[in-house]
Design a protein around this motif. Sequence first.
Motif, PDB file in Angstrom:
ATOM      1  N   ALA A  14      -6.616  -3.022  -9.150  1.00 10.61           N
ATOM      2  CA  ALA A  14      -7.494  -3.239  -8.517  1.00 10.61           C
ATOM      3  C   ALA A  14      -7.168  -3.481  -6.806  1.00 10.61           C
ATOM      4  O   ALA A  14      -8.262  -4.121  -5.913  1.00 10.61           O
ATOM      5  N   PHE A  15      -6.170  -4.017  -6.670  1.00 12.97           N
ATOM      6  CA  PHE A  15      -5.670  -5.176  -5.320  1.00 12.97           C
ATOM      7  C   PHE A  15      -5.326  -3.473  -4.434  1.00 12.97           C
ATOM      8  O   PHE A  15      -5.722  -4.534  -3.021  1.00 12.97           O
ATOM      9  N   GLY A  29     -17.030   3.587  -3.423  1.00 14.63           N
ATOM     10  CA  GLY A  29     -16.999   2.173  -2.480  1.00 14.63           C
ATOM     11  C   GLY A  29     -16.154   1.753  -1.152  1.00 14.63           C
ATOM     12  O   GLY A  29     -16.302   0.657  -1.261  1.00 14.63           O
ATOM     13  N   ARG A  30     -16.140   2.470  -1.142  1.00 16.34           N
ATOM     14  CA  ARG A  30     -14.923   2.850   0.869  1.00 16.34           C
ATOM     15  C   ARG A  30     -16.232   3.575   1.916  1.00 16.34           C
ATOM     16  O   ARG A  30     -16.292   4.607   2.121  1.00 16.34           O
ATOM     17  N   ASP A  63     -10.178  -0.938   7.141  1.00 15.00           N
ATOM     18  CA  ASP A  63     -11.548  -1.937   8.445  1.00 15.00           C
ATOM     19  C   ASP A  63     -10.804  -2.518   9.489  1.00 15.00           C
ATOM     20  O   ASP A  63     -11.511  -2.522  10.797  1.00 15.00           O
ATOM     21  N   ARG A  67       0.284  -1.018   0.032  1.00 15.66           N
ATOM     22  CA  ARG A  67      -0.015  -0.192  -0.496  1.00 15.66           C
ATOM     23  C   ARG A  67       0.389   1.475  -0.122  1.00 15.66           C
ATOM     24  O   ARG A  67       0.784   1.800  -0.534  1.00 15.66           O
ATOM     25  N   LYS A 105      -6.719  -0.527  -4.239  1.00 11.23           N
ATOM     26  CA  LYS A 105      -8.358  -0.572  -3.704  1.00 11.23           C
ATOM     27  C   LYS A 105      -9.145  -1.064  -2.612  1.00 11.23           C
ATOM     28  O   LYS A 105      -9.184  -1.023  -1.393  1.00 11.23           O
ATOM     29  N   ARG A 106      -8.951  -2.921  -2.862  1.00 10.00           N
ATOM     30  CA  ARG A 106      -9.498  -4.002  -2.003  1.00 10.00           C
ATOM     31  C   ARG A 106      -8.421  -3.587  -0.570  1.00 10.00           C
ATOM     32  O   ARG A 106      -8.451  -3.989   0.241  1.00 10.00           O
ATOM     33  N   THR A 107      -6.984  -3.095  -0.956  1.00  4.22           N
ATOM     34  CA  THR A 107      -5.888  -3.432   0.197  1.00  4.22           C
ATOM     35  C   THR A 107      -6.392  -2.355   1.287  1.00  4.22           C
ATOM     36  O   THR A 107      -6.486  -2.253   3.032  1.00  4.22           O
ATOM     37  N   GLN A 108      -6.313  -1.327   0.421  1.00  5.68           N
ATOM     38  CA  GLN A 108      -6.906  -0.354   1.261  1.00  5.68           C
ATOM     39  C   GLN A 108      -8.330  -0.341   2.117  1.00  5.68           C
ATOM     40  O   GLN A 108      -7.858   0.051   3.054  1.00  5.68           O
ATOM     41  N   ALA A 109      -9.184  -0.519   1.180  1.00  7.11           N
ATOM     42  CA  ALA A 109     -10.112  -0.667   2.402  1.00  7.11           C
ATOM     43  C   ALA A 109     -10.270  -1.467   3.034  1.00  7.11           C
ATOM     44  O   ALA A 109     -10.736  -1.651   4.395  1.00  7.11           O
ATOM     45  N   LEU A 110      -9.460  -2.661   3.282  1.00  6.90           N
ATOM     46  CA  LEU A 110      -9.507  -4.011   4.105  1.00  6.90           C
ATOM     47  C   LEU A 110      -9.014  -3.314   5.398  1.00  6.90           C
ATOM     48  O   LEU A 110      -8.667  -4.060   6.207  1.00  6.90           O
TER      49      LEU A 110
END
Length: 298
Positions: A66-67, A273-274, A77, A13, A69-74
């Motif tokens: 794409a990864f 989306g976050r 969280d 990240r 975007k998901r990593t930031q959200a995870l």
Amino acid sequence: MATDKLIAMKVFRRVAELGSFTRAADDLDITAATVSKHIAFLEQDIDTRLINRTTRRMNLTDAGLAFLKRTQALLDDLEEAELEARGFQAEPRGTIRLNAPMSFGLTHITEAIDSFLERYPLIDIDLQLCDRMVDLVEQGVDVAIRVRSELADSSLRAKALRQSRNVVCASPSYLTNAPEIRSPADLAAHNCLLFTLHDRPNVWQLGDEAVTVRGNLRTDSSLSIRQSLLRGLGVGLLPWFLVQRDIEAETLVPLLEAYPPKGYTIFALFPPGRRQPTKVQLLVEHLDQHLGDQPYWE
């Protein structure tokens, strides 16, 4: 999730957000070789190349973007889950990446940031001042402040903070020897300084009239235009929040007040989306309070 993979995701990240292995290493207080090992481990673990890199530059692959975007959200969280697990007793902590226009950032955002950091000493803010729009996901921006009449990118989540306006103005020294300005058409006889990041820099919408203007200075910095106006170079169309104090001090004179320029909105923008982490929500609330029910520059 294995600890090694979680650490590797955190390293990935920062590499992606900072655009550099070396800068990420400095930020995380580890060696560049360690950063490379984490990225190699992550790419091997998911069997996908995330970053294309040469000796001079690096960029994310489509899979890497794409990864990210998901990593930031995870990771956001997980940070929220830790805060909840403490029963909200612990002070909010972590880094907020904030992007703001140079002029509005320097004149109105930095003061609010200082008082925010005094209130929440365990939070760090990575402030990027840039008048151009950036990709919030690719640059790892948590919240961006933008001054716009409308938003072109509807995928971004937005919160309108305040309304404001532009003003046509010039210095008394310029106006002393210049032709009189009574209507928008009179601007044709004047040296008008152009802000190149406007959609149509040489077309000023004043009231119901759209006038074409010309001048010998074009720049992407409204701060630069303000300085040139104060030195008597010409006429400018600038945000009221930037020149309000100059007008009150009579070092700049408002012009064509019967032909008000189109207003605009100061937005807080968030990645699509976050859900905003608590630390980001706290910052936006603090900015909202700092600006006041009616913006203090009005």
